[in-house]
Motif scaffolding. Structure first.
Motif, PDB file in Angstrom:
ATOM      1  N   ILE A  89      40.920 -11.145 -22.594  1.00  0.00           N
ATOM      2  CA  ILE A  89      40.819  -9.989 -23.500  1.00  0.00           C
ATOM      3  C   ILE A  89      40.700 -10.438 -24.954  1.00  0.00           C
ATOM      4  CG2 ILE A  89      41.894  -8.320 -21.948  1.00  0.00           C
ATOM      5  CD1 ILE A  89      44.550  -8.868 -23.483  1.00  0.00           C
ATOM      6  N   SER A  90      40.239 -11.657 -25.115  1.00  0.00           N
ATOM      7  CA  SER A  90      40.005 -12.224 -26.432  1.00  0.00           C
ATOM      8  C   SER A  90      38.517 -12.153 -26.745  1.00  0.00           C
ATOM      9  CB  SER A  90      40.470 -13.688 -26.456  1.00  0.00           C
ATOM     10  OG  SER A  90      40.044 -14.326 -27.639  1.00  0.00           O
ATOM     11  N   LYS A  91      38.192 -11.914 -27.999  1.00  0.00           N
ATOM     12  CA  LYS A  91      36.790 -11.942 -28.419  1.00  0.00           C
ATOM     13  C   LYS A  91      36.248 -13.375 -28.421  1.00  0.00           C
ATOM     14  CE  LYS A  91      38.019  -8.706 -31.696  1.00  0.00           C
ATOM     15  NZ  LYS A  91      38.002  -8.248 -33.069  1.00  0.00           N
ATOM     16  N   ASP A  92      37.140 -14.353 -28.407  1.00  0.00           N
ATOM     17  CA  ASP A  92      36.745 -15.761 -28.391  1.00  0.00           C
ATOM     18  C   ASP A  92      36.441 -16.167 -26.946  1.00  0.00           C
ATOM     19  OD1 ASP A  92      36.403 -18.491 -28.571  1.00  0.00           O
ATOM     20  OD2 ASP A  92      38.441 -18.919 -29.249  1.00  0.00           O
ATOM     21  N   GLN A  93      35.176 -16.384 -26.655  1.00  0.00           N
ATOM     22  CA  GLN A  93      34.761 -16.727 -25.301  1.00  0.00           C
ATOM     23  C   GLN A  93      34.465 -18.211 -25.135  1.00  0.00           C
ATOM     24  OE1 GLN A  93      31.532 -14.151 -24.117  1.00  0.00           O
ATOM     25  NE2 GLN A  93      32.778 -12.312 -24.257  1.00  0.00           N
ATOM     26  N   PHE A 126      54.002 -13.290 -26.157  1.00  0.00           N
ATOM     27  CA  PHE A 126      54.563 -14.552 -25.694  1.00  0.00           C
ATOM     28  C   PHE A 126      53.507 -15.311 -24.888  1.00  0.00           C
ATOM     29  CE2 PHE A 126      56.799 -17.273 -22.687  1.00  0.00           C
ATOM     30  CZ  PHE A 126      57.650 -17.967 -23.528  1.00  0.00           C
ATOM     31  N   ALA A 127      52.813 -14.609 -23.978  1.00  0.00           N
ATOM     32  CA  ALA A 127      51.752 -15.234 -23.177  1.00  0.00           C
ATOM     33  C   ALA A 127      50.580 -15.654 -24.056  1.00  0.00           C
ATOM     34  CB  ALA A 127      51.287 -14.286 -22.079  1.00  0.00           C
ATOM     35  N   VAL A 128      50.272 -14.846 -25.059  1.00  0.00           N
ATOM     36  CA  VAL A 128      49.188 -15.184 -25.982  1.00  0.00           C
ATOM     37  C   VAL A 128      49.478 -16.533 -26.628  1.00  0.00           C
ATOM     38  CG1 VAL A 128      48.170 -14.529 -28.222  1.00  0.00           C
ATOM     39  CG2 VAL A 128      48.417 -12.820 -26.405  1.00  0.00           C
ATOM     40  N   ASP A 134      44.327 -16.833 -30.009  1.00  0.00           N
ATOM     41  CA  ASP A 134      44.551 -16.315 -31.362  1.00  0.00           C
ATOM     42  C   ASP A 134      44.824 -14.816 -31.270  1.00  0.00           C
ATOM     43  OD1 ASP A 134      44.488 -15.485 -34.006  1.00  0.00           O
ATOM     44  OD2 ASP A 134      42.424 -16.162 -34.366  1.00  0.00           O
ATOM     45  N   PRO A 135      46.006 -14.354 -31.693  1.00  0.00           N
ATOM     46  CA  PRO A 135      46.314 -12.918 -31.605  1.00  0.00           C
ATOM     47  C   PRO A 135      45.280 -12.029 -32.295  1.00  0.00           C
ATOM     48  CG  PRO A 135      48.266 -14.160 -32.238  1.00  0.00           C
ATOM     49  CD  PRO A 135      47.104 -15.120 -32.274  1.00  0.00           C
ATOM     50  N   ALA A 136      44.657 -12.542 -33.355  1.00  0.00           N
ATOM     51  CA  ALA A 136      43.651 -11.757 -34.084  1.00  0.00           C
ATOM     52  C   ALA A 136      42.381 -11.549 -33.252  1.00  0.00           C
ATOM     53  CB  ALA A 136      43.309 -12.435 -35.402  1.00  0.00           C
ATOM     54  N   SER A 137      42.199 -12.348 -32.203  1.00  0.00           N
ATOM     55  CA  SER A 137      40.989 -12.240 -31.380  1.00  0.00           C
ATOM     56  C   SER A 137      41.133 -11.248 -30.225  1.00  0.00           C
ATOM     57  CB  SER A 137      40.618 -13.620 -30.814  1.00  0.00           C
ATOM     58  OG  SER A 137      41.516 -14.002 -29.776  1.00  0.00           O
ATOM     59  N   ILE A 138      42.328 -10.703 -30.037  1.00  0.00           N
ATOM     60  CA  ILE A 138      42.563  -9.758 -28.939  1.00  0.00           C
ATOM     61  C   ILE A 138      41.775  -8.476 -29.197  1.00  0.00           C
ATOM     62  CG2 ILE A 138      44.324  -8.360 -27.750  1.00  0.00           C
ATOM     63  CD1 ILE A 138      44.534 -11.355 -27.129  1.00  0.00           C
ATOM     64  N   LEU A 139      41.183  -7.927 -28.150  1.00  0.00           N
ATOM     65  CA  LEU A 139      40.403  -6.698 -28.278  1.00  0.00           C
ATOM     66  C   LEU A 139      41.222  -5.623 -28.990  1.00  0.00           C
ATOM     67  CD1 LEU A 139      38.829  -6.663 -24.694  1.00  0.00           C
ATOM     68  CD2 LEU A 139      37.722  -7.358 -26.835  1.00  0.00           C
ATOM     69  N   PRO A 140      40.606  -4.875 -29.889  1.00  0.00           N
ATOM     70  CA  PRO A 140      41.357  -3.945 -30.748  1.00  0.00           C
ATOM     71  C   PRO A 140      42.022  -2.781 -30.006  1.00  0.00           C
ATOM     72  CG  PRO A 140      38.995  -3.646 -31.054  1.00  0.00           C
ATOM     73  CD  PRO A 140      39.174  -4.867 -30.200  1.00  0.00           C
ATOM     74  N   GLU A 141      41.564  -2.439 -28.817  1.00  0.00           N
ATOM     75  CA  GLU A 141      42.147  -1.311 -28.073  1.00  0.00           C
ATOM     76  C   GLU A 141      43.499  -1.648 -27.453  1.00  0.00           C
ATOM     77  OE1 GLU A 141      37.642  -1.178 -27.711  1.00  0.00           O
ATOM     78  OE2 GLU A 141      39.162  -2.702 -27.413  1.00  0.00           O
ATOM     79  N   ILE A 142      43.866  -2.916 -27.501  1.00  0.00           N
ATOM     80  CA  ILE A 142      45.059  -3.376 -26.793  1.00  0.00           C
ATOM     81  C   ILE A 142      46.235  -3.517 -27.752  1.00  0.00           C
ATOM     82  CG2 ILE A 142      46.009  -5.202 -25.345  1.00  0.00           C
ATOM     83  CD1 ILE A 142      43.117  -5.722 -24.388  1.00  0.00           C
TER      84      ILE A 142
END
Length: 166
Positions: A89-93, A126-128, A134-142
Motif C-alpha cells: 500500500i506504498s506508492k514506492d514500487q 509499527f509494521a511500516v 516510508d510512512p509518507a508513501s502510504i496511500l492517502p486513503e489509509i
C-alpha cells in the motif's frame, strides 16, 4: 510447473468471476448464518504480502461489502494492513517486478474504491517501520495507527468479527 501455475490462475479467476458476477450474493442470502443478521461488522486482518493474492482478497472484501449492503445488512468493514501487507500500500514500487507492479496498481485502485464506499482502512505504523516502508508513501486513503493489534482488539471489543487474511 508452468501448467500448474496456469491451473491455479484459472481457478482464482473463476472464483473472482463468480464473486464479481453477483452469484455469491445468492449464496450469502441463502446461508443460515445471515438469517436474522441486521448489521455485519468485520475487521479484516490483512497480512498477505503477495501482490497477486492481496489484490484478489481486497477485491473480494469490497465485493462482500457491496453484497451485504444490497442485502440491507448495514456492513461496517475495517481493513487493517499489518505485517508484510504494508509494502503493498506504498506508492514506492521499487523492489517489485513489472507483473507485481500491475497488481500494486490494482490494489491502489481498489483501496480508493473501498474508501469511497465507506470501508475504513488502517495501516500499522509499527509494521511500516519493521518492513522499512516510508510512512509518507502510504496511500492517502489509509489511516495510520501506531499498533494495528491494539486497533484490532478495540474493534473486536466493539463486536466486529475478525476475518484473517493471511
Amino acid at each position: 510447473m508452468y501448467t500448474i501455475k496456469k491451473m491455479m490462475l484459472a481457478t482464482i479467476m473463476i472464483g473472482f468471476v463468480l464473486t464479481s458476477s453477483g452469484m455469491s450474493a445468492v449464496y450469502a442470502e441463502e446461508s443460515e448464518g445471515m438469517k436474522g443478521v441486521n448489521n455485519a461488522n468485520a475487521f479484516f486482518d490483512m497480512r498477505n504480502g503477495v501482490p497477486k493474492a492481496a489484490a484478489l482478497y481486497l477485491s473480494l472484501i469490497h465485493d462482500t461489502y457491496n453484497e451485504l449492503a444490497k442485502m440491507g445488512k448495514n456492513p461496517k468493514f475495517v481493513v487493517g494492513f499489518i505485517g508484510g501487507s504494508v509494502r503493498l500500500i506504498s506508492k514506492d514500487q521499487s523492489g517489485f517486478n513489472p507483473e507485481d507492479r500491475k497488481y500494486l496498481n490494482g490494489i491502489a485502485k481498489t483501496v480508493s474504491q473501498m474508501s469511497k464506499a465507506g470501508i475504513k482502512l488502517e495501516v500499522c505504523l509499527f509494521a511500516v517501520k519493521v518492513f522499512g516502508v516510508d510512512p509518507a508513501s502510504i496511500l492517502p486513503e489509509i489511516n495510520r495507527v501506531g499498533n494495528g493489534w491494539i486497533s484490532e482488539i478495540g474493534y473486536q471489543t466493539k463486536g466486529y468479527s475478525l476475518v484473517p487474511v493471511y
